[in-house]
Design a protein around this motif. Sequence first.
Motif, PDB file in Angstrom:
ATOM      1  N   GLN A  69     -24.042  -0.367  67.805  1.00  0.00           N
ATOM      2  CA  GLN A  69     -22.677  -0.088  67.372  1.00  0.00           C
ATOM      3  C   GLN A  69     -22.030  -1.313  66.743  1.00  0.00           C
ATOM      4  O   GLN A  69     -21.331  -1.219  65.727  1.00  0.00           O
ATOM      5  N   LEU A  70     -22.275  -2.480  67.340  1.00  0.00           N
ATOM      6  CA  LEU A  70     -21.726  -3.720  66.792  1.00  0.00           C
ATOM      7  C   LEU A  70     -22.302  -4.013  65.411  1.00  0.00           C
ATOM      8  O   LEU A  70     -21.577  -4.420  64.504  1.00  0.00           O
ATOM      9  N   PHE A  71     -23.593  -3.790  65.239  1.00  0.00           N
ATOM     10  CA  PHE A  71     -24.220  -4.006  63.930  1.00  0.00           C
ATOM     11  C   PHE A  71     -23.657  -3.030  62.888  1.00  0.00           C
ATOM     12  O   PHE A  71     -23.444  -3.405  61.730  1.00  0.00           O
ATOM     13  N   ASP A  95     -13.864 -10.456  59.891  1.00  0.00           N
ATOM     14  CA  ASP A  95     -13.699 -11.377  61.015  1.00  0.00           C
ATOM     15  C   ASP A  95     -14.572 -10.906  62.178  1.00  0.00           C
ATOM     16  O   ASP A  95     -14.393  -9.792  62.672  1.00  0.00           O
ATOM     17  N   PRO A  96     -15.515 -11.732  62.649  1.00  0.00           N
ATOM     18  CA  PRO A  96     -16.399 -11.287  63.743  1.00  0.00           C
ATOM     19  C   PRO A  96     -15.656 -10.968  65.033  1.00  0.00           C
ATOM     20  O   PRO A  96     -16.076 -10.085  65.787  1.00  0.00           O
ATOM     21  N   CYS A  99     -14.291  -7.464  64.631  1.00  0.00           N
ATOM     22  CA  CYS A  99     -15.393  -6.498  64.628  1.00  0.00           C
ATOM     23  C   CYS A  99     -15.911  -6.266  66.043  1.00  0.00           C
ATOM     24  O   CYS A  99     -16.167  -5.126  66.442  1.00  0.00           O
ATOM     25  N   ALA A 100     -16.081  -7.351  66.796  1.00  0.00           N
ATOM     26  CA  ALA A 100     -16.527  -7.210  68.180  1.00  0.00           C
ATOM     27  C   ALA A 100     -15.484  -6.469  69.008  1.00  0.00           C
ATOM     28  O   ALA A 100     -15.817  -5.587  69.813  1.00  0.00           O
ATOM     29  N   LEU A 101     -14.218  -6.814  68.814  1.00  0.00           N
ATOM     30  CA  LEU A 101     -13.145  -6.146  69.559  1.00  0.00           C
ATOM     31  C   LEU A 101     -13.112  -4.656  69.240  1.00  0.00           C
ATOM     32  O   LEU A 101     -12.992  -3.820  70.148  1.00  0.00           O
ATOM     33  N   LEU A 102     -13.224  -4.302  67.966  1.00  0.00           N
ATOM     34  CA  LEU A 102     -13.213  -2.889  67.579  1.00  0.00           C
ATOM     35  C   LEU A 102     -14.387  -2.147  68.207  1.00  0.00           C
ATOM     36  O   LEU A 102     -14.229  -1.026  68.716  1.00  0.00           O
ATOM     37  N   SER A 173     -22.154 -12.688  70.846  1.00  0.00           N
ATOM     38  CA  SER A 173     -22.724 -13.934  70.333  1.00  0.00           C
ATOM     39  C   SER A 173     -23.634 -13.705  69.131  1.00  0.00           C
ATOM     40  O   SER A 173     -23.860 -14.629  68.348  1.00  0.00           O
ATOM     41  N   VAL A 174     -24.162 -12.487  68.967  1.00  0.00           N
ATOM     42  CA  VAL A 174     -25.079 -12.235  67.847  1.00  0.00           C
ATOM     43  C   VAL A 174     -24.349 -12.146  66.519  1.00  0.00           C
ATOM     44  O   VAL A 174     -24.979 -12.167  65.462  1.00  0.00           O
ATOM     45  N   VAL A 175     -23.012 -12.026  66.536  1.00  0.00           N
ATOM     46  CA  VAL A 175     -22.231 -12.022  65.291  1.00  0.00           C
ATOM     47  C   VAL A 175     -21.441 -13.326  65.171  1.00  0.00           C
ATOM     48  O   VAL A 175     -20.321 -13.343  64.681  1.00  0.00           O
ATOM     49  N   THR A 176     -22.043 -14.404  65.678  1.00  0.00           N
ATOM     50  CA  THR A 176     -21.549 -15.785  65.530  1.00  0.00           C
ATOM     51  C   THR A 176     -20.278 -16.076  66.313  1.00  0.00           C
ATOM     52  O   THR A 176     -19.579 -17.039  66.004  1.00  0.00           O
ATOM     53  N   LEU A 177     -19.969 -15.271  67.307  1.00  0.00           N
ATOM     54  CA  LEU A 177     -18.820 -15.578  68.157  1.00  0.00           C
ATOM     55  C   LEU A 177     -19.255 -16.517  69.278  1.00  0.00           C
ATOM     56  O   LEU A 177     -20.288 -16.297  69.903  1.00  0.00           O
ATOM     57  N   PHE A 178     -18.441 -17.535  69.536  1.00  0.00           N
ATOM     58  CA  PHE A 178     -18.777 -18.496  70.587  1.00  0.00           C
ATOM     59  C   PHE A 178     -18.085 -18.112  71.890  1.00  0.00           C
ATOM     60  O   PHE A 178     -17.244 -18.840  72.412  1.00  0.00           O
ATOM     61  N   ASP A 179     -18.469 -16.930  72.382  1.00  0.00           N
ATOM     62  CA  ASP A 179     -18.039 -16.546  73.720  1.00  0.00           C
ATOM     63  C   ASP A 179     -18.908 -17.298  74.715  1.00  0.00           C
ATOM     64  O   ASP A 179     -19.582 -18.262  74.354  1.00  0.00           O
TER      65      ASP A 179
END
Length: 245
Positions: A69-71, A95-96, A99-102, A173-179
Amino acid sequence: MHPFKMLSEYGPLLLEGAWLTIQLSGLALLIGALLAMPMSVARCSPRAWLSVPVRIYISFFRGTPMLAQLFLVYFGAGQFRHELQAVDLWWLFRDPFYCALLTFVLNTTAYQAELLRGGILGVPRGEVEAARAYGMSAWLRYRLIVMPHAYRIAFPALGNEVILLLKGSAIASVVTLFDLMGQTRAIFAKSFDFSIYLWAALLYLLITMVIVRIWRYLEKRINPHLQRRVIQAPKAVKTAVTATE
């Protein structure tokens, strides 16, 4: 590198990542809770034009991996860049974080709506019929009788969804977010010290334990009658055993 030296050196980065994880999960859960309420009501509706679209939506997001879903959201939106720019929505999909939040919102809404549907179906029919006999409208019945009772029934299961989303948010993290997981991967790429994953796992465990504590406290406040039953059960068993002797 010694594990505690690793923690002292990279601990602030892990905490920064943990805060981003909490932000993502918390916002997604809050927005999902607001959307799940009307969707659960629509899911229980006898009108097919209301219930069928919600059923399809829930089945899709519960039946597919959140990573896929994220992809779809993050990479798939790029296929419609011009259309999104035309409606001034490209700022969101490029914005990653958004996108992750959505993705998390869409996912947790499906799960929360299905859990609430179970809660609604668990409300005793006598209470609903009594409210209808008093002349309450459908809006009043749901607002004063059905939804409060449904949330009490579904509350323990909703706690599980909170924890599952928190742990599932590691895929950001796979969409470059530094969680938390993103920071962990970045630190490992610099240090090649596998112990950083252990510290990340312990931090996830700590956050989860705090959530469990908070949820149990809220559950006691929301369902105090269940706690009394648990406390009184041993006494009842002891009385029954004494009577049989």
